[in-house]
Write a protein that holds these residues in place. Structure first.
Motif, short mmCIF file in Angstrom:
data_model
loop_
_atom_site.label_atom_id
_atom_site.label_comp_id
_atom_site.label_asym_id
_atom_site.label_seq_id
_atom_site.Cartn_x
_atom_site.Cartn_y
_atom_site.Cartn_z
N THR A 1 5.37 3.69 -1.66
CA THR A 1 4.03 3.18 -1.87
C THR A 1 4.05 1.69 -1.55
O THR A 1 4.89 0.95 -2.05
CB THR A 1 3.58 3.40 -3.33
OG1 THR A 1 3.67 4.79 -3.62
CG2 THR A 1 2.16 2.93 -3.54
N THR B 1 1.45 -1.92 -0.66
CA THR B 1 0.15 -2.53 -0.86
C THR B 1 -0.17 -3.36 0.36
O THR B 1 0.68 -4.11 0.85
CB THR B 1 0.16 -3.41 -2.11
OG1 THR B 1 0.64 -2.64 -3.21
CG2 THR B 1 -1.23 -3.92 -2.43
N LYS C 1 -3.51 0.44 -1.91
CA LYS C 1 -2.19 1.05 -2.07
C LYS C 1 -2.17 2.28 -1.20
O LYS C 1 -3.12 3.05 -1.19
CB LYS C 1 -1.93 1.45 -3.52
CG LYS C 1 -1.48 0.34 -4.41
CD LYS C 1 -1.05 0.90 -5.74
CE LYS C 1 -0.54 -0.22 -6.61
NZ LYS C 1 -0.12 0.28 -7.92
N GLN D 1 -3.57 -5.57 2.46
CA GLN D 1 -4.89 -6.16 2.29
C GLN D 1 -5.82 -5.68 3.38
O GLN D 1 -5.48 -5.65 4.56
CB GLN D 1 -4.78 -7.68 2.34
CG GLN D 1 -6.07 -8.38 2.04
CD GLN D 1 -5.90 -9.88 1.97
OE1 GLN D 1 -4.80 -10.39 2.11
NE2 GLN D 1 -6.99 -10.59 1.75
N MET E 1 -7.28 -5.07 -1.93
CA MET E 1 -5.89 -4.66 -1.78
C MET E 1 -5.84 -3.14 -1.90
O MET E 1 -6.36 -2.57 -2.84
CB MET E 1 -5.01 -5.30 -2.85
CG MET E 1 -4.90 -6.80 -2.75
SD MET E 1 -4.14 -7.34 -1.22
CE MET E 1 -2.45 -6.96 -1.54
#
Length: 177
Positions: A81, A83, A92, A85, A90
């Protein structure tokens, strides 16, 4: 589960929005994460942006199909996983990473490969080995046909190929992790 045209279109839309396979599966309903990943692969949809990138970031390259696929290499896919932008948001997402590990081949001394009797499907009995040999779509496809002990579907040689003791599987899994 049937992939109707409208479900495929919704899948494409959600995939393009950057949702993970799990999120897409939840929105579609009645479908697993793996089914979503498989359908995305079959549709040849573009990969995901790299972690920390923007919308214009380079997409992940396709898997290298020229990687060695010999028996002494093991391939493993892991999911991570990350993250990233997207504008002021943001996101995931889950990405898949394929790792290829070289495995050591250790021959087991004198291995005797039995000579196949080359039986067809209609010639098999309860006492013959049902190990398939070759491509089923070709004319030279056949089954081993050697004598199989007890109530096993395979001869003693093919049993060793088909059934791996639990402790060997655990050792192989421990080496892979």
């Amino acid at each position: 589960m049937n992939w109707t045209d409208e479900r495929v279109e919704k899948l494409k839309k959600l995939w393009a929005e950057g949702l993970s396979a799990s999120q897409i599966a939840a929105q579609l309903g009645g479908v697993s994460r793996n089914a979503v990943i498989g359908k995305v692969h079959r549709l040849c949809l573009p990969g995901r942006a790299k972690a920390g990138g923007t919308n214009t970031a380079a997409r992940t390259p396709k898997r290298n199909t020229s990687a060695p696929r010999a028996p002494n290499y093991a391939s493993r896919i892991t999911t991570r996983t990350v993250t990233r932008q997207q504008g002021a948001t943001m996101l995931k997402e889950e990405i898949e990473i394929e790792t290829i590990e070289e495995m050591e081949y250790v021959p087991r001394g004198n291995v005797v490969v039995p000579i196949s009797r080359r039986l067809g499907l209609t010639e098999l009995t309860e006492r013959t080995c049902k190990w398939p040999v070759g491509d089923p779509l070709k004319d030279d496809f056949h089954f081993c046909g050697c004598e199989s002990p007890d109530n096993s579907p395979y001869c003693s040689y093919h049993q060793k190929l088909a059934y791996q003791p639990v402790n060997e599987r655990r050792r192989a899994a421990a080496r892979a992790s």
